[in-house]
Design a protein around this motif. Structure first.
Motif, short mmCIF file in Angstrom:
data_model
loop_
_atom_site.label_atom_id
_atom_site.label_comp_id
_atom_site.label_asym_id
_atom_site.label_seq_id
_atom_site.Cartn_x
_atom_site.Cartn_y
_atom_site.Cartn_z
N PRO A 81 -10.63 -15.31 6.51
CA PRO A 81 -12.12 -14.81 6.32
C PRO A 81 -11.88 -14.41 4.63
CG PRO A 81 -11.41 -13.85 8.25
CD PRO A 81 -10.35 -14.62 7.72
N LEU A 82 -10.80 -13.88 4.11
CA LEU A 82 -10.34 -13.74 2.89
C LEU A 82 -10.40 -14.82 1.97
CD1 LEU A 82 -7.06 -11.43 3.10
CD2 LEU A 82 -9.59 -10.49 2.39
N ALA A 83 -9.89 -16.09 2.39
CA ALA A 83 -9.85 -17.32 1.66
C ALA A 83 -11.17 -17.68 1.60
CB ALA A 83 -8.96 -18.19 2.37
N GLN A 84 -12.19 -17.61 2.42
CA GLN A 84 -13.49 -17.97 2.36
C GLN A 84 -14.43 -17.10 1.82
OE1 GLN A 84 -13.90 -18.41 6.65
NE2 GLN A 84 -13.93 -20.36 6.73
N GLY A 85 -13.92 -16.02 1.30
CA GLY A 85 -14.75 -15.18 0.46
C GLY A 85 -15.69 -14.13 1.45
N ARG A 86 -15.42 -14.29 2.62
CA ARG A 86 -16.34 -13.43 3.54
C ARG A 86 -16.02 -11.87 3.57
NH1 ARG A 86 -15.54 -17.21 8.63
NH2 ARG A 86 -14.63 -15.08 9.37
N MET A 100 -0.75 -17.47 12.97
CA MET A 100 -1.55 -16.56 13.27
C MET A 100 -1.85 -15.55 12.08
SD MET A 100 -0.94 -13.35 16.23
CE MET A 100 0.80 -13.79 16.19
N THR A 101 -1.03 -15.56 10.89
CA THR A 101 -1.58 -14.69 10.15
C THR A 101 -2.50 -15.46 8.84
OG1 THR A 101 0.73 -13.89 9.78
CG2 THR A 101 -0.43 -13.79 7.66
N MET A 102 -2.40 -16.71 8.93
CA MET A 102 -3.19 -17.54 8.45
C MET A 102 -4.63 -17.37 8.87
SD MET A 102 -1.02 -21.22 7.74
CE MET A 102 -2.39 -21.93 7.58
N LEU A 109 8.77 -18.65 16.56
CA LEU A 109 8.27 -17.52 16.47
C LEU A 109 7.76 -17.39 14.87
CD1 LEU A 109 8.00 -15.04 18.09
CD2 LEU A 109 9.77 -14.43 17.30
N ASN A 110 8.43 -17.77 13.84
CA ASN A 110 8.02 -17.59 12.48
C ASN A 110 6.83 -18.57 12.39
OD1 ASN A 110 9.85 -15.61 12.00
ND2 ASN A 110 11.52 -17.11 11.35
N ILE A 111 6.97 -19.69 12.75
CA ILE A 111 5.87 -20.63 12.52
C ILE A 111 4.31 -20.22 13.37
CG2 ILE A 111 4.79 -23.02 13.31
CD1 ILE A 111 7.87 -24.07 12.99
N GLY A 112 4.66 -19.63 14.65
CA GLY A 112 3.44 -18.87 15.17
C GLY A 112 2.99 -17.70 14.65
N ILE A 113 3.67 -16.86 14.13
CA ILE A 113 3.26 -15.81 13.29
C ILE A 113 2.63 -16.35 11.89
CG2 ILE A 113 4.17 -13.85 12.11
CD1 ILE A 113 6.29 -13.42 14.27
N THR A 114 3.41 -17.55 11.31
CA THR A 114 2.64 -17.86 9.89
C THR A 114 1.24 -18.62 10.42
OG1 THR A 114 4.91 -18.33 9.17
CG2 THR A 114 3.03 -19.48 8.24
#
Length: 152
Positions: free
Chosen positions: A64-69, A57-59, A50-55
């Protein structure tokens, strides 16, 4: 194949019929793990999955933030619009509900089966997402708490 594999096989078939690749892949992988005798992995998958999946999904949501979009200015503008403010409030509420669901599912394993059946039905036939058990569990916990408060 023995009868204890039947629930995963049924879920796999329903996922294929419902054209849901995520559920089909999950059921297939778990079935393969079971058939290959790698059941020692199940406790780790159950504990950390569950934690891996949520991580992950959060990534995906933050990409889009990381890509600067999405710029900082665009993020700040969310506080200035009605839909942005509503989205922030609902986001906070749903994350809290999901947390309640996680606690409820750990404390009430008997409800987990019913929530899984409901979620699989929603995923397979209504093209929903498999994040439903946490949120559904949170709503079940809220309803049960409300009903219990009326009994007193």
């Amino acid at each position: 194949m023995n009868w204890e594999n039947m629930p995963l096989l049924i879920i796999l078939v329903l996922a294929v019929i419902g054209d849901n690749q995520s559920v089909a892949l999950a059921a297939l992988v778990l079935l393969l793990i079971k058939l290959l005798g790698l059941t020692a992995w199940f406790p780790s998958i159950e504990t950390h999955g569950l934690n891996i999946g949520i991580t992950i999904m959060t990534m995906a949501v933050l990409t889009p933030l990381a890509q600067g979009r999405i710029s900082l200015g665009e993020m700040m503008s969310a506080f200035k619009t009605q839909s942005g403010l509503i989205a922030i409030v609902i986001g906070i509420f749903v994350s809290w509900v999901a947390t309640q669901g996680m606690h409820f599912l750990k404390a009430s394993p008997e409800a987990t089966t019913a929530l899984i059946v409901g979620t699989i039905g929603g995923v397979c036939f209504l093209h929903g997402l498999a994040v439903g058990p946490l949120i559904a569990g949170g709503f079940v916990a809220m309803i049960i708490n409300a009903l219990n408060s009326f009994k007193q």
